[in-house]
Design a protein around this motif. Structure first.
Motif, PDB file in Angstrom:
ATOM      1  N   SER A  30       0.834  -1.202   0.000  1.00 34.36           N
ATOM      2  CA  SER A  30       0.000   0.000   0.000  1.00 34.36           C
ATOM      3  C   SER A  30       0.872   1.257   0.000  1.00 34.36           C
ATOM      4  O   SER A  30       0.602   2.212  -0.738  1.00 34.36           O
ATOM      5  N   ARG A  50      -2.900   9.177   3.315  1.00 34.53           N
ATOM      6  CA  ARG A  50      -2.138   8.045   3.842  1.00 34.53           C
ATOM      7  C   ARG A  50      -2.580   6.785   3.097  1.00 34.53           C
ATOM      8  O   ARG A  50      -3.731   6.675   2.671  1.00 34.53           O
ATOM      9  N   GLY A  52      -3.978   3.166   2.625  1.00 34.93           N
ATOM     10  CA  GLY A  52      -4.958   2.391   3.383  1.00 34.93           C
ATOM     11  C   GLY A  52      -4.927   0.930   2.990  1.00 34.93           C
ATOM     12  O   GLY A  52      -4.003   0.473   2.322  1.00 34.93           O
ATOM     13  N   PRO A  53      -5.941   0.189   3.390  1.00 38.01           N
ATOM     14  CA  PRO A  53      -5.956  -1.256   3.146  1.00 38.01           C
ATOM     15  C   PRO A  53      -6.132  -1.623   1.680  1.00 38.01           C
ATOM     16  O   PRO A  53      -6.701  -0.875   0.890  1.00 38.01           O
ATOM     17  N   TRP A  59      -8.166  -0.753  -3.615  1.00 37.56           N
ATOM     18  CA  TRP A  59      -7.220  -0.108  -2.703  1.00 37.56           C
ATOM     19  C   TRP A  59      -7.919   1.092  -2.095  1.00 37.56           C
ATOM     20  O   TRP A  59      -8.716   1.773  -2.742  1.00 37.56           O
ATOM     21  N   CYS A  60      -7.615   1.385  -0.845  1.00 38.28           N
ATOM     22  CA  CYS A  60      -8.225   2.505  -0.142  1.00 38.28           C
ATOM     23  C   CYS A  60      -7.156   3.544   0.208  1.00 38.28           C
ATOM     24  O   CYS A  60      -6.065   3.192   0.658  1.00 38.28           O
ATOM     25  N   LEU A  61      -7.483   4.794  -0.011  1.00 45.69           N
ATOM     26  CA  LEU A  61      -6.648   5.903   0.434  1.00 45.69           C
ATOM     27  C   LEU A  61      -7.361   6.591   1.587  1.00 45.69           C
ATOM     28  O   LEU A  61      -8.569   6.838   1.519  1.00 45.69           O
ATOM     29  N   LEU A  62      -6.636   6.894   2.633  1.00 45.09           N
ATOM     30  CA  LEU A  62      -7.184   7.595   3.781  1.00 45.09           C
ATOM     31  C   LEU A  62      -6.895   9.080   3.605  1.00 45.09           C
ATOM     32  O   LEU A  62      -5.746   9.470   3.423  1.00 45.09           O
ATOM     33  N   ASP A  64      -7.735  13.198   4.925  1.00 42.50           N
ATOM     34  CA  ASP A  64      -8.138  13.890   6.150  1.00 42.50           C
ATOM     35  C   ASP A  64      -9.251  14.922   5.997  1.00 42.50           C
ATOM     36  O   ASP A  64      -9.725  15.448   6.992  1.00 42.50           O
ATOM     37  N   LYS A  96     -11.423   7.160   1.909  1.00 36.64           N
ATOM     38  CA  LYS A  96     -12.075   7.183   3.220  1.00 36.64           C
ATOM     39  C   LYS A  96     -11.649   8.465   3.903  1.00 36.64           C
ATOM     40  O   LYS A  96     -10.471   8.703   4.123  1.00 36.64           O
ATOM     41  N   LEU A 100      -6.706  11.968  10.295  1.00 35.60           N
ATOM     42  CA  LEU A 100      -5.531  11.107  10.216  1.00 35.60           C
ATOM     43  C   LEU A 100      -4.658  11.305  11.449  1.00 35.60           C
ATOM     44  O   LEU A 100      -4.394  12.419  11.848  1.00 35.60           O
TER      45      LEU A 100
END
Length: 102
Positions: A30, A50, A52-53, A59-62, A64, A96, A100
């Motif tokens: 990731s 950041r 993510g999973p 794929w996930c991006l976190l 803020d 998501k 953060l």
């Protein structure tokens, strides 16, 4: 069964457990994906994202803030194309939004 009565570094625990090893591998992957698309992300937004999973080919991006997510949403096709050109099997990138921890 060999029980340890002392703390074990994470990398050792990951080596001893297939589950932890897989989680560590996914975390590295990731992070590598984020580095691969970092140049495509506007500089002011980079600090708000950041890795993510990874779940299969998603794929996930976190992110803020919802404002940052709105801008990134426009760039998702570019991110997907870049990752695909590097041989990453990816069908979707999710965003998501949340605070953060740094």
């Amino acid at each position: 069964m060999n029980r340890r009565n002392h703390p074990v570094p994470l990398h050792e625990a990951a080596e001893d457990s297939p589950t932890f090893a897989r989680l560590a591998q996914l975390a590295r992957e990731s992070t590598e994906r984020l580095k691969a698309i970092e140049s495509l992300i506007p500089a002011p937004l980079r600090a708000s994202i950041r890795p993510g999973p990874i779940e299969g080919t998603t794929w996930c991006l976190l992110v803020d803030s919802s404002a940052a997510a709105a801008k990134l949403r426009q760039l998702l096709p570019v991110f997907t194309a870049k990752l695909s050109s590097r041989g990453v099997e990816i069908t979707a990138i999710r965003l998501k939004v949340g605070s953060l921890q740094r």
